[in-house]
Write an enzyme that holds these catalytic residues in place. Structure first.
Site, PDB file in Angstrom:
ATOM      1  CB  ALA A 156       3.632  -0.276   5.403  1.00 41.92           C
ATOM      2  CD  GLN A 157       6.903  -4.496   0.519  1.00 42.88           C
ATOM      3  OE1 GLN A 157       6.638  -3.916  -0.535  1.00 42.88           O
ATOM      4  NE2 GLN A 157       7.922  -5.348   0.602  1.00 42.88           N
ATOM      5  CB  VAL A 158       1.249  -6.944   4.634  1.00 45.08           C
ATOM      6  CG1 VAL A 158       1.005  -8.093   5.612  1.00 45.08           C
ATOM      7  CG2 VAL A 158       0.614  -5.664   5.158  1.00 45.08           C
ATOM      8  CG  ASP A 218      -7.387   4.572   5.361  1.00 47.46           C
ATOM      9  OD1 ASP A 218      -8.101   5.030   4.445  1.00 47.46           O
ATOM     10  OD2 ASP A 218      -6.246   4.121   5.164  1.00 47.46           O
ATOM     11  CB  ALA A 261      -0.936  -0.024   1.211  1.00 51.62           C
ATOM     12  CB  SER A 262      -0.032   4.824   0.045  1.00 51.62           C
ATOM     13  OG  SER A 262      -0.841   4.796   1.208  1.00 51.62           O
ATOM     14  CE  LYS A 271       0.728  -0.744   7.941  1.00 48.64           C
ATOM     15  NZ  LYS A 271      -0.502  -0.155   8.533  1.00 48.64           N
TER      16      LYS A 271
END
Length: 522
Positions: free
Chosen positions: A135-137, A290, A132-133, A155
Site C-alpha cells: 500500500a501507500q500512505v 514485520d 511500500a509493497s 493507508k
C-alpha cells in the site's frame, strides 16, 4: 498452472539478468557447464544496468518483479552481516520508497471503499508520502466531533496487488513442490507448508480491517509498557482497502543521524526493540511480524511507535512456554534443559538421543556466550543451526515460521542501533520474569484449576458424545451389511481429480527430466 508458474519464474530470471543481478554472482567452484550458462545469461544484461552499483542492480530487479520479491528484499535489508553493509543499505530503500501509484487512483479507492466522496470524508487529502509493497500512505486532515482539525495517515491498498501476489505465489508453490519431489531430504523443511504460511499471511495483510483489529488488540496488550506504543485507529474511516490512523510525528528507526541529532539513546532504543518484541511474543502470544526499520518510529519523548500491522504472529500458551524455556536455557547455559524442551515440544523425533542433542546445542551456544553482536557471524550461526536440524532429522514447524523470521529481523534492527548488542543479556529480564510468573508454584495451581475446569466441561458433554457414538455405530453396521458406496457426484469428482493429477504428473516429469539433463551435461 505448472506451465504458467514456469513462465513467470522464467520472467523473474530474465528480469534479474537484464538488471545485471547475475553479475554479482562470483562462485569460483562452479562446474564448467554452470559457468558457461552464467556467462550466457550475463549477455542479456542491459547497458544502463552496468552503470549501477552491484547493490542497485538487485534493488531495481526486486522492484520490477513486484510485491512478493520486495518482501524478500525487506528481510535481507536487516541482515547487513549476511549480505554486506552496501547491499543492506541499498535494499533498505525497498521498505518505503517504492514507486507511487497515481493520486486519482487512491481517491477512487477511498470513495469506493467508504461510499462517500473524498471531500466529505477528509478536510484535505494529500499526495503520498510513503509507498511500500502492499500500500501507500497519504497525509490527510479530519474534523473531529468537537470541530477540531486533526492530522491522520490514510493507508490505501495498491491496485491489483491481490492478483499479482496470487500469480507469484503460484510460482513459489511450483518450486516448493518440485523441490519436495526431486529432493526427498528437503521434505523435513516442509517447503510447501512454508509457502502455505506465506500465502495465508499475505491474504490477511491485504484486508485492512484485520490490521485495524490487530492494532486495537496490540494497544490493549501494551497499554502499560514503557517505551512502546501503537497508533490509534479511526474506525469510521476504515474499510477493507482503506485504513485511517493517528499521524505519527517521529523519526524512523533507520535514520540514525537524525536520531543522534535529536539526542536519543541508540543503545537504549536497541534494548527496547528486543525486549518489546519478546514481551509481545512470550507474554501476550501476539506479535508484530514485520518489525523492520521502516515500520518503527521514535517520537520526541523516545517512545518507539510501531506501524504496519498487516502481518501478525500468534503463539499458543504451550509454544510460549517452550520458547521461554529454550531462551532461558541458552541464557543460563542449561543445554540439557534446552534439549529436553525440544523433545517435549516434538521438535526433535523421539528416536534421537537427548544427550547428543544437548551436546550439539552446546556447540551452538558456547561460542556466542559473553560476546556482543559485533563479534558473532550470524551467517555462520544460521548455517550451523541448519546443519544441526538436518543431523537430528528435525522438521520445520510451520507455526513457528513467523516467530523465527521476526526474531532474525528484530535482532538485525537492534544491531543497527547498537553494533555491540548482547542479545542474551538484553533478553534475560523479560524471559526470567515470564518464567517466574508462569512456571512457578502459583502457575502450577492455575494449570491444575484449568485442567479441572476442562474435565468438568467434558463430563457435561458426555451425553452428546454418547448420542454421536450411537449414530456412528448404526452407520457402520449398515455399511457392513450393504458395503461402502460412492454417490454419483463423489465418483465424478474423483475422476476429475485423477485426470488433473495425471496431467500435472506428466508436466513434473518433463521438468525433472530437463533438470537432470542439464545436470548431466554440465
Amino acid at each position: 498452472m505448472a506451465i504458467g508458474a514456469i513462465l513467470r519464474l522464467s520472467r523473474a530470471g530474465y528480469v534479474m539478468a537484464r538488471e545485471g543481478v547475475f553479475s554479482i554472482v562470483d562462485l569460483p567452484d562452479l562446474p564448467a557447464g554452470a559457468k558457461l550458462a552464467l556467462k550466457l545469461v550475463r549477455l542479456l544484461e542491459r547497458r544502463s544496468a552496468r552503470r549501477k552499483t552491484m547493490e542497485g542492480r538487485l534493488s531495481a530487479a526486486l522492484n520490477r518483479l513486484g510485491p512478493s520479491y520486495v518482501k524478500l528484499g525487506q528481510f535481507l535489508a536487516t541482515r547487513a552481516d549476511v549480505v554486506g553493509d552496501d547491499v543492506a543499505r541499498e535494499l533498505s530503500a525497498l521498505q518505503d520508497k517504492l514507486p507511487e501509484f497515481p493520486q486519482a487512483e487512491a481517491r477512487r479507492q477511498v470513495e469506493e471503499q467508504l461510499s462517500r466522496p473524498v471531500e466529505e470524508v477528509f478536510v484535505d487529502f494529500g499526495e503520498p508520502v510513503a509507498a511500500a509493497s502492499i500500500a501507500q500512505v497519504h497525509p490527510a486532515t479530519i474534523r473531529t466531533r468537537d470541530g477540531e482539525l486533526r492530522k491522520v495517515a490514510v493507508k490505501v491498498l495498491r491496485p491489483k496487488v491481490e492478483s499479482r501476489f496470487r500469480r507469484d505465489l503460484d510460482g513459489f508453490y511450483f518450486v516448493a513442490r518440485l523441490i519436495e519431489r526431486i529432493h526427498p531430504r528437503s521434505r523435513r523443511l516442509r517447503p510447501v507448508a512454508t509457502v502455505d504460511t506465506l500465502a495465508r499471511s499475505v491474504e490477511l495483510e491485504m484486508d485492512f480491517r484485520l490490521e485495524a483489529a490487530a492494532l486495537s488488540e496490540m494497544a490493549e496488550n501494551t497499554g502499560e509498557d514503557e517505551g512502546f506504543r501503537v497508533p490509534t485507529v479511526d474506525w469510521t474511516r476504515t474499510a477493507k482497502r482503506v485504513l485511517t490512523l493517528e499521524w505519527i510525528e517521529g523519526t524512523k528507526l533507520n535514520n540514525l543521524d537524525k536520531l543522534k541529532d535529536d539526542g536519543h539513546d541508540l543503545v537504549k532504543l536497541g534494548e527496547t526493540v528486543i525486549q518489546s518484541f519478546l514481551r509481545h511474543a512470550v507474554r501476550d502470544g501476539f506479535f508484530h511480524a514485520d518489525m523492520h526499520q521502516g515500520n518503527l518510529f521514535v517520537d520526541p519523548d523516545g517512545t518507539i511507535v510501531a506501524v504496519d500491522f498487516g502481518i501478525m504472529g500468534r503463539l499458543s500458551r504451550a509454544e510460549r512456554r517452550f520458547l521461554a524455556e529454550i531462551l532461558y536455557g541458552f541464557i543460563t547455559r542449561d543445554y540439557r534443559r534446552v534439549a529436553e524442551v525440544h523433545f517435549e515440544a516434538g521438535y526433535v523425533p523421539d528416536d534421537q538421543d537427548v544427550e547428543v542433542f544437548a551436546q550439539a546445542l552446546r556447540a551452538i551456544g558456547e561460542p556466542i556466550q559473553g560476546h556482543d553482536a559485533s563479534e558473532i557471524s550470524m551467517a555462520r550461526l544460521l548455517t550451523q543451526l541448519l546443519e544441526v536440524t538436518e543431523l537430528f532429522n528435525m522438521h520445520t514447524q510451520t507455526q513457528l515460521i513467523m516467530l523465527q523470521k521476526t526474531m532474525v529481523v528484530v535482532e538485525g534492527v537492534a544491531r543497527t542501533l547498537n553494533p555491540h548488542l548482547d542479545m542474551w543479556k538484553t533478553s534475560e529480564p523479560v524471559v526470567r520474569t515470564w518464567i517466574e510468573k508462569n512456571l512457578g508454584p502459583a502457575a502450577r495451581l492455575q494449570d491444575v484449576a484449568s485442567g479441572l475446569s476442562s474435565m468438568g466441561r467434558i463430563a457435561s458433554d458426555l451425553p452428546i458424545f454418547a448420542d454421536r457414538l450411537g449414530r456412528l455405530s448404526s452407520d457402520l453396521e449398515r455399511m457392513a451389511e450393504r458395503g461402502f458406496r460412492f454417490d454419483p457426484e463423489t465418483a465424478e469428482a474423483i475422476g476429475r481429480a485423477e485426470a488433473r493429477h495425471s496431467r500435472s504428473g506428466r508436466i513434473a516429469l518433463w521438468v525433472i527430466a530437463a533438470l537432470l539433463a542439464i545436470a548431466v551435461f554440465s
